[in-house]
Design an enzyme around this catalytic site. Sequence first.
Site, PDB file in Angstrom:
ATOM      1  N   MET A  37      53.189  47.652  52.369  1.00 14.66           N
ATOM      2  CA  MET A  37      51.757  47.684  52.649  1.00 14.66           C
ATOM      3  C   MET A  37      50.993  47.661  51.329  1.00 14.66           C
ATOM      4  O   MET A  37      51.340  48.377  50.402  1.00 14.66           O
ATOM      5  CB  MET A  37      51.433  48.986  53.391  1.00 14.66           C
ATOM      6  CG  MET A  37      49.991  49.431  53.367  1.00 14.66           C
ATOM      7  SD  MET A  37      49.836  51.209  53.804  1.00 14.66           S
ATOM      8  CE  MET A  37      49.752  51.109  55.567  1.00 14.66           C
ATOM      9  N   ASN A  38      49.933  46.799  51.234  1.00 22.99           N
ATOM     10  CA  ASN A  38      48.955  47.036  50.176  1.00 22.99           C
ATOM     11  C   ASN A  38      47.573  47.206  50.785  1.00 22.99           C
ATOM     12  O   ASN A  38      47.442  48.021  51.715  1.00 22.99           O
ATOM     13  CB  ASN A  38      49.080  46.089  48.979  1.00 22.99           C
ATOM     14  CG  ASN A  38      48.945  44.619  49.220  1.00 22.99           C
ATOM     15  OD1 ASN A  38      49.823  44.005  49.789  1.00 22.99           O
ATOM     16  ND2 ASN A  38      47.864  44.026  48.769  1.00 22.99           N
ATOM     17  N   ASP A  39      46.558  46.538  50.301  1.00 24.83           N
ATOM     18  CA  ASP A  39      45.167  46.894  50.629  1.00 24.83           C
ATOM     19  C   ASP A  39      44.879  47.218  52.091  1.00 24.83           C
ATOM     20  O   ASP A  39      45.373  46.532  52.988  1.00 24.83           O
ATOM     21  CB  ASP A  39      44.227  45.725  50.315  1.00 24.83           C
ATOM     22  CG  ASP A  39      44.485  45.087  48.990  1.00 24.83           C
ATOM     23  OD1 ASP A  39      45.260  45.631  48.201  1.00 24.83           O
ATOM     24  OD2 ASP A  39      43.897  44.023  48.743  1.00 24.83           O
ATOM     25  N   GLN A  55      47.373  44.845  54.426  1.00 24.32           N
ATOM     26  CA  GLN A  55      48.201  43.794  53.839  1.00 24.32           C
ATOM     27  C   GLN A  55      49.658  44.204  54.059  1.00 24.32           C
ATOM     28  O   GLN A  55      50.058  45.320  53.699  1.00 24.32           O
ATOM     29  CB  GLN A  55      47.895  43.656  52.341  1.00 24.32           C
ATOM     30  CG  GLN A  55      46.549  43.026  52.067  1.00 24.32           C
ATOM     31  CD  GLN A  55      46.551  41.521  52.323  1.00 24.32           C
ATOM     32  OE1 GLN A  55      46.964  40.743  51.497  1.00 24.32           O
ATOM     33  NE2 GLN A  55      46.092  41.109  53.497  1.00 24.32           N
ATOM     34  N   ASP A 167      38.781  38.222  49.487  1.00 19.03           N
ATOM     35  CA  ASP A 167      38.564  39.582  49.981  1.00 19.03           C
ATOM     36  C   ASP A 167      37.176  39.792  50.609  1.00 19.03           C
ATOM     37  O   ASP A 167      36.407  40.664  50.185  1.00 19.03           O
ATOM     38  CB  ASP A 167      38.808  40.609  48.848  1.00 19.03           C
ATOM     39  CG  ASP A 167      40.150  40.423  48.163  1.00 19.03           C
ATOM     40  OD1 ASP A 167      41.052  39.842  48.785  1.00 19.03           O
ATOM     41  OD2 ASP A 167      40.300  40.843  46.998  1.00 19.03           O
ATOM     42  N   GLU A 223      38.174  42.332  42.594  1.00 17.59           N
ATOM     43  CA  GLU A 223      38.792  42.199  43.914  1.00 17.59           C
ATOM     44  C   GLU A 223      38.138  43.155  44.912  1.00 17.59           C
ATOM     45  O   GLU A 223      37.502  44.143  44.535  1.00 17.59           O
ATOM     46  CB  GLU A 223      40.292  42.512  43.818  1.00 17.59           C
ATOM     47  CG  GLU A 223      41.048  41.543  42.900  1.00 17.59           C
ATOM     48  CD  GLU A 223      42.554  41.684  43.006  1.00 17.59           C
ATOM     49  OE1 GLU A 223      43.242  40.648  43.077  1.00 17.59           O
ATOM     50  OE2 GLU A 223      43.073  42.824  43.005  1.00 17.59           O
ATOM     51  N   TRP A 306      48.948  48.717  41.352  1.00 11.79           N
ATOM     52  CA  TRP A 306      49.908  47.613  41.219  1.00 11.79           C
ATOM     53  C   TRP A 306      50.900  47.913  40.108  1.00 11.79           C
ATOM     54  O   TRP A 306      52.078  47.576  40.195  1.00 11.79           O
ATOM     55  CB  TRP A 306      49.167  46.290  40.919  1.00 11.79           C
ATOM     56  CG  TRP A 306      48.575  45.704  42.150  1.00 11.79           C
ATOM     57  CD1 TRP A 306      47.253  45.671  42.499  1.00 11.79           C
ATOM     58  CD2 TRP A 306      49.272  45.070  43.235  1.00 11.79           C
ATOM     59  NE1 TRP A 306      47.093  45.068  43.718  1.00 11.79           N
ATOM     60  CE2 TRP A 306      48.312  44.671  44.186  1.00 11.79           C
ATOM     61  CE3 TRP A 306      50.619  44.795  43.485  1.00 11.79           C
ATOM     62  CZ2 TRP A 306      48.651  44.020  45.377  1.00 11.79           C
ATOM     63  CZ3 TRP A 306      50.956  44.139  44.670  1.00 11.79           C
ATOM     64  CH2 TRP A 306      49.985  43.766  45.594  1.00 11.79           C
TER      65      TRP A 306
HETATM   66  C1  FRU Z   1      44.266  43.411  45.863  1.00  8.60           C
HETATM   67  C2  FRU Z   1      44.765  42.024  46.232  1.00  8.60           C
HETATM   68  C3  FRU Z   1      43.663  41.224  46.883  1.00  8.60           C
HETATM   69  C4  FRU Z   1      44.404  40.233  47.695  1.00  8.60           C
HETATM   70  C5  FRU Z   1      45.591  41.030  48.164  1.00  8.60           C
HETATM   71  C6  FRU Z   1      46.846  40.229  48.323  1.00  8.60           C
HETATM   72  O1  FRU Z   1      45.240  44.381  45.827  1.00  8.60           O
HETATM   73  O2  FRU Z   1      45.269  41.387  45.085  1.00  8.60           O
HETATM   74  O3  FRU Z   1      42.745  40.651  45.974  1.00  8.60           O
HETATM   75  O4  FRU Z   1      43.625  39.731  48.755  1.00  8.60           O
HETATM   76  O5  FRU Z   1      45.793  42.048  47.214  1.00  8.60           O
HETATM   77  O6  FRU Z   1      47.855  40.969  48.954  1.00  8.60           O
END
Ligand code: FRU
Length: 494
Positions: A37-39, A55, A167, A223, A306
């Site tokens: 998982m990210n954002d 994400q 985004d 972002e 990150w």
């Molecule tokens: C931020 C990002 C966003 C992008 C997403 C990709 O963490 O880099 O800019 O949409 O992650 O996973």
Amino acid sequence: MISDLLKKARVYEADKEKTIDDSERPVFHLTPRVGWMNDPNGFSLYEGKIHQFYQYYPYKTEWGPMHWGHAVSDDYVKWDYLPAAIAPDESYDNFGCFSGSAVETRDGKQMLVYTGVKTEEKDGEEIIRQTQCLAFGDGYDYEKFAENPAIDASFLPEGWSPVDFRDPKVWFDEKDDCYYMVVGDRTDDGSGATLLFQSESGTEWKFVTVLDRCRNEYGKMWECPDFFELDGKHVIFTSPQFMQARTLEFHNGNGNIMVMGSYDRETHTFTREVIYAIDHGLDFYAMQTLKASDGRRIMTAWMQSWESSKAVPEGQKWFGQMILPRELNIRDGRLYQKPVKEIESYREGHLSYREVDLNGSTTLPGVNGKVCDMEIEITPNGREYGEFRIEFHADDRFHTDFIYKPSEGKAIFDRTYSGFPNDINPKREFMVRYNEGKLKLRVLLDRFSAEIFINDGETTCTSTIYAPVDAQEIRFSSSGSVLMNLEYWKIKVR
Ligand code: FRU
């Protein structure tokens, strides 16, 4: 119609063999159903539920072709997973469905707005394009808009990037009776900007203006923008890449900033007054907010950076966590953050210690564990003291430290001994406003993190922690005498 790629993800994540037991997850921080998982994406209300998309790469604990995972909640604390919402199954998003947001449309649908990332080969070279795309659904299944992408690089000012254009954060504006969206882009000077778009219908968009630009002062690409009114001010929240450290306010790498100012609704002119960091910990990125039905502005964020996203102990079955959502306010030109009040109904086993005379190191009976909520007040006992320190997620070998040094007006968060297999920069120092040596803390510990709110949330410090399960001690110490009041609760969710 559900594509084969989305079906595959839905079957995979629902497979009993892949199920990750609650005992291996944080207790009150959202993690991916499986994998990575990210954002946070689409943090919003729809049909009485709080929706949190994210994400998502279900197949590994690594970043991969981005899908959107999906969870819902009634209270920001306890989440239920729903099937993955979208997958990178179209030619315009074949590289990934990147971050975005969600809004309820006038006709009662849930509209997802995301960045479609497309790659193609041209003359032996790989070309990447980012565009803003739509999907409509009922809170469970989504259909991508037939005329995607809704916004492509032809909407951008001359010379701006079609590659770093991503985004979208969408909202519906009651007063203007239309939809707005902010999107990040990299401009002709190589650094970021927050762009505003508008739409009557939700599907046909027009470029309105550039709300603010980085001008190579605060990192590069900006972002995950958000833009909203808060207590009479207007703010842009954004997450810059490639920040450079400046004083103790900003650290190197991926950062998080709040641009505070005023906004003329008629001309759509945003006037910047001040910029500062939103959180001063080691893991905090990609903030996104919603407005709750009772008027609260509530923020979530990826509780990760990150830079440390590869620093995970072997064998961990999931990767990535969200913060516990926070209520936001502005007072005297400063942002105040506090954990959503809903967490308080999960408190149990209350312990209270008043005026503990602390000089040296101590533990307190019953005050321990990895999942708890503490309110702490420190006052100097007579004279100034050198430092006050809490160590948590601790045993003989491991400890994570929060240190306050009143004479320097500064705090230090140190996770050198927090179980990371690799973590080049385990420390962060930051300023804390001096208040005659008094200090107020709210500390939320979960199995894999600490969220620390200092002086009513005027400053916050958020970080992941990977000390082993049995590092359960909490120790307090001071050099010089202080009086400590402490309220302690365990947090139990399931
Ligand atoms: C931020 C990002 C966003 C992008 C997403 C990709 O963490 O880099 O800019 O949409 O992650 O996973």
